[in-house]
Scaffold this motif. Structure first.
Motif, PDB file in Angstrom:
ATOM      1  N   UNK A  12       0.849  -1.192   0.000  1.00  0.00           N
ATOM      2  CA  UNK A  12       0.000   0.000   0.000  1.00  0.00           C
ATOM      3  C   UNK A  12       0.884   1.241   0.000  1.00  0.00           C
ATOM      4  N   UNK A  13       0.421   2.308  -0.614  1.00  0.00           N
ATOM      5  CA  UNK A  13       1.167   3.565  -0.675  1.00  0.00           C
ATOM      6  C   UNK A  13       0.269   4.686  -0.182  1.00  0.00           C
ATOM      7  N   UNK A  14       0.672   5.302   0.936  1.00  0.00           N
ATOM      8  CA  UNK A  14      -0.075   6.426   1.507  1.00  0.00           C
ATOM      9  C   UNK A  14       0.804   7.664   1.397  1.00  0.00           C
ATOM     10  N   UNK A  15       0.315   8.672   0.699  1.00  0.00           N
ATOM     11  CA  UNK A  15       1.067   9.912   0.488  1.00  0.00           C
ATOM     12  C   UNK A  15       0.504  11.010   1.376  1.00  0.00           C
ATOM     13  N   UNK A  16       1.360  11.609   2.199  1.00  0.00           N
ATOM     14  CA  UNK A  16       0.968  12.710   3.075  1.00  0.00           C
ATOM     15  C   UNK A  16       1.682  13.975   2.607  1.00  0.00           C
ATOM     16  N   UNK A  17       0.967  15.060   2.466  1.00  0.00           N
ATOM     17  CA  UNK A  17       1.653  16.270   2.031  1.00  0.00           C
ATOM     18  C   UNK A  17       0.755  17.484   1.993  1.00  0.00           C
ATOM     19  N   UNK A  18       1.389  18.595   1.628  1.00  0.00           N
ATOM     20  CA  UNK A  18       0.717  19.888   1.546  1.00  0.00           C
ATOM     21  C   UNK A  18       1.284  20.605   0.324  1.00  0.00           C
ATOM     22  N   UNK A  19       0.460  20.866  -0.668  1.00  0.00           N
ATOM     23  CA  UNK A  19       0.937  21.456  -1.915  1.00  0.00           C
ATOM     24  C   UNK A  19       1.369  22.911  -1.753  1.00  0.00           C
ATOM     25  N   UNK A  20       1.063  23.521  -0.613  1.00  0.00           N
ATOM     26  CA  UNK A  20       1.481  24.905  -0.388  1.00  0.00           C
ATOM     27  C   UNK A  20       2.899  24.999   0.166  1.00  0.00           C
ATOM     28  N   UNK A  21       3.440  23.874   0.637  1.00  0.00           N
ATOM     29  CA  UNK A  21       4.774  23.902   1.215  1.00  0.00           C
ATOM     30  C   UNK A  21       5.837  23.713   0.147  1.00  0.00           C
ATOM     31  N   UNK A  22       7.096  23.831   0.568  1.00  0.00           N
ATOM     32  CA  UNK A  22       8.233  23.727  -0.337  1.00  0.00           C
ATOM     33  C   UNK A  22       8.137  22.467  -1.183  1.00  0.00           C
ATOM     34  N   UNK A  23       8.311  22.628  -2.495  1.00  0.00           N
ATOM     35  CA  UNK A  23       8.146  21.520  -3.429  1.00  0.00           C
ATOM     36  C   UNK A  23       9.445  20.796  -3.723  1.00  0.00           C
ATOM     37  N   UNK A  24       9.421  20.046  -4.810  1.00  0.00           N
ATOM     38  CA  UNK A  24      10.556  19.200  -5.177  1.00  0.00           C
ATOM     39  C   UNK A  24      11.709  20.034  -5.716  1.00  0.00           C
ATOM     40  N   UNK A  25      12.933  19.529  -5.507  1.00  0.00           N
ATOM     41  CA  UNK A  25      14.099  20.127  -6.150  1.00  0.00           C
ATOM     42  C   UNK A  25      14.140  19.684  -7.608  1.00  0.00           C
ATOM     43  N   UNK A  26      13.729  18.461  -7.854  1.00  0.00           N
ATOM     44  CA  UNK A  26      13.743  17.923  -9.207  1.00  0.00           C
ATOM     45  C   UNK A  26      12.476  18.314  -9.955  1.00  0.00           C
ATOM     46  N   UNK A  27      12.390  17.808 -11.166  1.00  0.00           N
ATOM     47  CA  UNK A  27      11.271  18.110 -12.051  1.00  0.00           C
ATOM     48  C   UNK A  27       9.942  17.622 -11.509  1.00  0.00           C
ATOM     49  N   UNK A  28       8.900  18.457 -11.647  1.00  0.00           N
ATOM     50  CA  UNK A  28       7.544  18.013 -11.433  1.00  0.00           C
ATOM     51  C   UNK A  28       6.944  18.328 -10.070  1.00  0.00           C
ATOM     52  N   UNK A  29       5.639  18.189  -9.997  1.00  0.00           N
ATOM     53  CA  UNK A  29       4.864  18.304  -8.754  1.00  0.00           C
ATOM     54  C   UNK A  29       3.836  17.167  -8.740  1.00  0.00           C
TER      55      UNK A  29
END
Length: 994
Positions: free
Chosen positions: A532-549
C-alpha cells in the motif's frame, strides 16, 4: 551581458545623451547605427540622425503620433528602453588597449546576432472581443551606439541599443506601442547568444577563450586575471554598493549603478588610450604576447560539427528539464549555449531544436504552469508520457487492495489518540479504503503523523507500516511520532522494494517534495509488490528540487484523498492568523500578524539584528527557537554571527580547531557527466568501488585539473590521499553514485552546535541531524546528538560532511516543530518564495519573527514568486483529458485486465520468494549443476520478459502527446512485473528521447 533599463526623461535630453556623449568625448570610430526591420522599411540606415532619433523617442512616426492624450492635451508616450550589451573585460582590453580593431568588428557582429534574437520576441497588445491579448510582431526599430569607456574611464567596449516604443505587424501597418515583457524575459538568452557569437568570432581571429559552462561567461585566454581586476574599477564600485545595501540580481545592480555614478569627465579617447597603456605595468608583455599569438594565427574558419551542436542542445534540454517539466525555449537555448561557449552559436543549435519540434519530441505548451511567464513554453514528449503514466498507475491502484482495519478498531484508535473529527475522518479513509494508492492532503501542522500513529494501533499485526520521506530527518520524525520503521525514499528505491509484499504499507511524508521520477518509481514498486502507498503532504509547502509536482498532479488525475484543513500545531491567535493568511497568499496580512518584522539595509545587518535578538533569549528558550534562513549563503552569515556572540558570552571554549569540511558543490546529475563542469580543488567521492579505475568507495579524490586522453576526449584528473593521479572519464558510470564537494574551512570549539549534512550509515547519522560538541581533542569531537541524547566520538578529519548548526534551511526544517522560529528572508534571494515563507512560519507553535530588507518589497516578491513547480500536462492543457476519469472510456477494459494480471504476478512472486527463502534455509547445498541450471532458467525468464515487453510496446506503444491533438495513450506494460523497479539514475535531469 545585456542590462536593460527603462528610459526616463524628455526625448531631446535622451537623444543628446546618446548622440553627443556624457562622461568623455566620443571618437569618430565609436559608431552609431539604425537597426530593426521597421528601420529598414522607413529608410533609416547608417549613422543615427539626432533629429529623427528625438522624434521617434517622442513616438512620432511620419504623420502618426503614438501615445495617450491627457486631459490637458499633452501626449503621454514612453520613449523606449536601453538594452546595453557589454563585452567581457578581457575583450575590452585586447580591443581597446591592445588596439585590435578586428575585435571591435567581432563585437558589432555579435551584438547584431543578439538583437536579431530579441526582435523575434517583440509583442503588441490588442483587443479581441473586449479582452486585451498579446500578439508577436517580431518587428522593432532601434538606434545603437558603441562606446569604449566606463564612467570610471576604464576600457569598456559596450553598445547601447535604444529600442523605441514602436512596433507593427507588417510594412505600412499602423504603428503601435511595444510590449516588452517577452523581451525582458529573454534578455539572459540574448546575452548568451552575444557571448557565444563573440567567442566564436574571436577564435576565428586567432584567440582562444576559457569559459565557465555553468554561467556561460568567458574571457580571452592569456589576458592576466590581475589586469582584468585592475581595469574593472566601475564594476567594483557597483559590487561594493550592492553588497553594502543588500542589493542582488540585475535590478539591484541597476540601483547600485545609478547610486555610484560619478561626475562627468570630458576626456578625449586618445587621452584615455594613453592612460590605459600606462596602466598595463607588469602585464604589458602578457597583453603583447596574446595579441602576437593571435596575429600569427591570423584569420581562420572555425567550423562547428553537427554532433557537437546536437550534444550541446541535448544537454540544454536535459539540464533544464531536470529541474522543471516546462521551460521557456529560451532557457533551453541559453543552457545549451552556456555549456559550449566558443564551440557553438545560436545558428548551430537552432536547427537541432527545429528537428526536435518537427519530430514532436519537443512540444509547445499553451497553458500557464508554475511561476514563470512562458513566452515560448516547451516540454518534452518524454516528460508528458511520464506524467500520463502516473495516471495509468493510479487507475491500476483502484480497488486493488483490502481494507487495513475494521471500522471499530479505527474508531477506538482515534479515541485513544484524541483525534479531532476531521482527523478521524481521514483515519477512516486510510484504514477502510480498498485502493492501493491514497493520499492525505493536509495543511502544515494538521496532525498527519498523529493519524499514522493511530492507524498503526488500529492495524496491529495485520500489516507493517514503514515511514518514508525525501529527507532522512523528515522520515525519522514521522517514524518516531508513529512508532514505525523509517527510511528515506532514495534508500527504498535503491533496493527496488525487494523485500516488500502486500503486507507492507509505505507512508510517504512530505510527498510534495517528490519529483516526477521518484513518484513514478514508488508507484512501480507498489504495483509490483502490492504494498500500500499512503502519500501525506501539503501542496502549499516547499516543493521538489527535481522536475515536477506529482503529489499535486496525482490528486488532480484522480488519486483518492482525504483533506485536513484545520492546523493543530499553532497554539495562539497571532501565529494561526499569520499561517492562515499565508496559505491564502495574503502575504501583507500574514507579515502583519507575525510577532515582529524587522527591516535592515543588507544581509549582514539583518543577521546582526537577528542574532542580537536571539542572544537575549535564555538557554532554554534558545533550545526551543529555530533560526530559519532561505538560502545557504545567509545561513553562513548567521552561523558566524552567533559564534561571535557565544564567544563573547563564554558559551564556546577559548581553544578551537580549524577543520576542513565538505560542502555540496551543487552540480546536477547532468553536469556530473561532463568533465568541463569540474573545477580544480573540488573533491569527488564515489559510492561504489571501481577496481578498473582504482578508486575506493567513500574515499576522497581531489580534482587537480581537466585534461584529454589519447583520443582527445576531455577527462578529469584526480589525485588520491597518497598522491596517485587518476584520469577519470565522468561519462562512464552513474551520476547518482558520484558526490562532488567543495572543500571549505570551519572553526570549531567545545560548546558549538553542529549539523550533519549527509546520511552516514557508518556513523548511524541522518541528514540535518543536530547536536552539541561537548569535547574537542584535536580533530576528534565528542558530540551529544539531540535525537535520543546519545553521545558519540567522531574524527572530523575523516568525516567531513558537517557544518555549524545554528541556522537551518527551510528544506531541512520541513516536518519539524519548534516553539518559535526566527526567519531571515533576503528579498533578492531566488529561494525567497511564497512556499518557502509559508513552510518557515508553519514550523512555529507560538510565534514567528522575520527579518528582511524591506517589508513592501518582500510582499511583492512573495506574490510574484510562489515557488510552485511546473507540470507538463498542465502546460499542455491535458490534465482533465488524461485523468483516470478522462481515460476510462478508452482504457477501462485494459485496466481491468491488467489488475487481474498484476494480482496473479504478485502471487507468483510471493511463491518464488518463499521458495528461495526455503532454499537458502535448507541444510544441504544443491549440486553445482543444479545451481547453474536454475541460473540458466532465470536468465531465460528475463529474456522472455524483455521480448514480451518489446512486443507489447509494438502493439500498443506509449502515448504520443502532440500539443493537444488526439494521440495514443501512455500504457503501463502488461508483461510480468519486475522484481526491482527500473533505475532512472542515468536519466536524471533528462527529458529527451534518444
Amino acid at each position: 551581458m545585456i542590462n536593460p533599463i527603462r528610459l526616463k526623461g524628455k526625448p531631446a535630453n535622451i537623444a543628446r545623451y546618446y548622440t553627443v556623449g556624457d562622461y568623455y568625448t566620443k571618437g569618430p570610430e565609436e559608431q552609431s547605427q539604425w537597426g530593426g526591420k521597421i528601420a529598414a522599411e522607413l529608410g533609416l540606415e547608417g549613422e543615427v540622425d539626432p533629429g529623427t532619433f528625438k522624434e521617434l523617442l517622442a513616438g512620432k512616426v511620419g504623420e502618426q503620433q503614438l501615445g495617450r492624450r491627457r486631459r490637458d492635451g499633452e501626449i503621454q508616450h514612453h520613449p523606449g528602453w536601453d538594452f546595453a550589451v557589454n563585452a567581457p573585460k578581457s575583450v575590452s582590453i585586447m580591443a581597446l588597449v591592445a588596439n585590435d580593431e578586428r575585435i571591435v568588428d567581432a563585437h558589432e557582429k555579435a551584438v547584431t546576432a543578439a538583437l536579431s534574437y530579441l526582435e523575434e520576441h517583440a509583442l503588441m497588445r490588442h483587443r479581441v472581443d473586449g479582452e486585451v491579448t498579446e500578439r508577436t510582431t517580431g518587428r522593432l526599430i532601434w538606434a545603437r551606439f558603441t562606446e569604449h569607456a566606463s564612467r570610471e574611464l576604464d576600457p569598456h567596449l559596450h553598445t547601447h541599443v535604444v529600442v523605441m516604443n514602436i512596433t507593427d505587424e507588417r510594412d505600412g501597418a499602423k504603428k503601435v506601442s511595444l510590449e516588452t515583457r517577452a523581451m525582458f524575459a529573454e534578455q539572459m538568452t540574448a546575452g548568451q547568444v552575444y557571448r557565444n557569437e563573440l567567442a566564436h568570432l574571436l577564435r576565428e581571429r586567432g584567440y582562444d577563450v576559457e569559459f565557465d559552462p555553468r554561467r556561460g561567461l568567458f574571457e580571452i585566454l592569456g589576458v592576466p586575471k590581475g589586469l582584468i581586476a585592475d581595469m574593472s574599477q566601475r564594476a567594483e564600485q557597483i559590487d561594493a554598493h550592492a553588497k553594502e545595501h543588500g542589493l542582488g540580481g540585475q535590478a539591484g545592480r541597476q540601483r547600485s549603478f545609478y547610486a555610484t555614478r560619478g561626475p562627468k569627465q570630458k576626456v578625449s579617447l586618445e587621452g584615455l588610450r594613453e592612460r590605459w597603456q600606462g596602466r598595463l605595468g607588469q602585464h604589458a608583455e602578457a597583453v603583447r604576447q596574446t595579441w602576437a599569438d593571435a596575429e600569427k594565427i591570423g584569420g581562420r574558419q572555425v567550423d562547428v560539427e553537427a554532433p557537437i551542436a546536437a550534444r550541446a542542445m541535448l544537454f540544454g534540454i536535459r539540464q533544464s528539464e531536470g529541474k522543471e517539466a516546462v521551460n521557456n525555449l529560451g532557457r533551453l537555448l541559453q543552457t545549451a549555449l552556456a555549456s559550449h561557449v566558443g564551440e557553438v552559436r545560436l545558428s548551430d543549435v537552432r536547427p537541432v531544436v527545429e528537428e526536435h519540434q518537427a519530430r514532436e519530441k519537443l512540444l509547445a505548451t499553451r497553458e500557464r504552469t508554475g511561476d514563470e511567464i512562458h513566452t515560448r513554453g516547451r516540454t518534452t514528449r518524454k516528460t508528458a508520457r511520464l506524467e500520463i503514466a502516473l495516471s495509468d498507475q493510479l487507475a491500476l491502484a483502484l480497488n486493488d487492495a483490502r481494507p487495513l482495519a475494521s471500522v471499530e478498531a479505527l474508531r477506538d484508535a482515534g479515541i485513544a489518540r484524541d483525534l479531532k473529527p476531521e482527523q478521524r475522518t481521514a483515519l477512516l479513509h486510510l484504514g477502510t479504503s480498498d485502493h492501493r494508492v491514497i493520499a492525505v492532503h493536509g495543511v502544515a501542522g494538521s496532525g498527519k503523523s498523529t493519524i499514522i500513529g493511530a492507524l498503526r494501533e488500529a492495524v496491529g499485526d495485520g500489516a507493517t507500516l514503514i515511514a518514508l520521506a525525501p529527507t532522512s530527518s523528515a522520515a525519522s520524525e514521522l517514524g518516531q511520532k508513529a512508532s514505525i520503521e523509517s527510511r528515506t525514499v532514495a534508500s527504498l528505491l535503491a533496493t527496488g522494494g525487494a523485500k516488500l509484499d502486500d503486507s507492507h504499507v509505505l507512508v510517504v511524508d512530505e510527498a510534495g517534495q517528490l519529483g516526477n521520477r521518484q513518484a513514478m518509481r514508488l508507484l512501480e514498486i507498489s504495483r509490483a509488490t502490492g504494498a500500500r502507498l499512503i502519500l501525506l503532504g501539503d501542496t502549499r509547502q516547499t516543493g521538489a528540487i527535481e522536475q515536477g509536482k506529482p503529489f499535486w498532479l496525482m490528486m488532480r488525475l484522480g488519486m483518492p484523498k482525504a483533506e485536513l484543513k484545520d492546523p493543530v500545531r499553532q497554539e495562539n491567535d497571532g501565529i494561526m492568523q499569520a499561517v492562515r493568511l499565508a496559505r491564502l497568499q495574503n502575504y501583507d496580512g500574514s507579515l502583519k500578524a507575525l510577532e515582529s518584522v524587522t527591516s535592515g539595509a543588507n544581509s549582514e545587518d539583518l543577521a546582526k539584528a537577528l542574532v542580537a535578538d536571539w542572544t537575549r533569549l535564555s538557554p532554554e528558550q534558545r533550545a526551543k527557537t529555530n533560526i530559519l534562513v532561505l538560502e545557504n549563503a545567509t545561513r553562513l552569515i548567521v552561523n558566524t554571527r552567533i559564534r561571535e556572540a557565544l564567544k563573547t558570552e563564554g558559551g564556546l571554549a577559548a581553544e578551537e580547531a580549524r577543520l576542513s569540511i565538505l560542502s555540496p558543490s551543487g552540480m546536477t546529475d547532468q553536469e556530473k557527466h561532463f568533465a568541463r563542469f569540474y573545477a580544480r580543488g573540488q573533491v569527488v567521492v564515489f559510492s561504489r568501488d571501481n577496481a578498473g579505475l582504482g578508486v575506493a568507495r567513500d574515499a576522497e579524490y581531489k580534482v587537480i585539473g581537466i585534461g584529454r586522453d589519447a583520443r582527445g576526449r576531455q577527462m578529469v584528473n584526480l589525485v588520491d590521499e597518497h598522491g596517485r593521479t587518476i584520469q577519470w572519464d565522468p561519462r562512464l558510470g552513474r551520476a547518482s553514485q558520484i558526490n562532488v564537494f567543495k572543500e571549505e574551512q570551519r572553526d570549531l570549539a567545545a560548546g558549538d552546535r553542529i549539523q550533519w549534512r549527509l546520511v552516514s550509515k557508518e556513523l548511524g547519522l541522518k541528514n540535518a541531524e543536530r547536536g552539541t560538541v561537548e569535547r574537542l581533542d584535536g580533530s576528534v569531537a565528542t558530540i551529544r546528538w539531540d535525537r535520543g541524547g546519545r553521545s558519540q566520538d567522531i574524527d572530523l578529519s575523516q568525516h567531513k560532511t558537517w557544518d555549524h548548526g545554528y541556522g537551518e534551511t527551510v528544506y531541512s526544517a520541513q516536518s519539524k516543530t519548534y516553539d518559535r522560529v526566527y526567519v531571515l528572508a533576503p528579498v533578492n534571494s531566488p529561494l525567497v518564495t511564497g512556499q518557502n515563507y509559508y513552510t518557515a512560519i508553519t514550523r512555529a507553535r507560538f510565534g514567528a519573527r522575520l527579518w528582511t530588507e524591506d517589508q513592501g518589497r518582500l510582499v511583492d516578491r512573495l506574490r510574484a514568486r510562489s515557488g510552485e513547480k511546473t507540470s507538463s500536462l498542465q502546460g499542455l492543457g491535458r490534465i482533465d483529458r488524461d485523468s483516470v476519469r478522462g481515460r476510462t472510456a478508452q482504457h477501462g477494459e485494459r485496466w481491468d485486465r491488467l489488475r487481474g494480471e498484476q494480482r496473479a504476478q504478485r502471487e507468483a512472486r510471493k511463491d518464488r520468494l518463499r521458495a528461495e527463502h526455503a532454499e537458502r534455509s535448507a541444510p544441504a547445498r544443491e549440486s553445482l549443476a543444479a545451481i547453474f541450471a536454475d541460473r540458466a532458467q532465470a536468465a531465460a525468464r528475463s529474456l522472455d520478459q524483455w521480448l514480451s515487453n518489446l512486443l507489447e510496446r509494438a502493439r500498443g506503444g506509449a502515448d504520443r502527446v502532440v500539443d493537444g491533438r488526439d494521440a495514443r495513450q501512455a500504457q503501463v506494460p502488461s508483461t510480468p512485473l519486475p522484481e526491482r523497479a527500473p533505475s532512472h539514475g542515468g536519466e536524471h535531469g533528462g527529458g529527451h528521447d534518444r
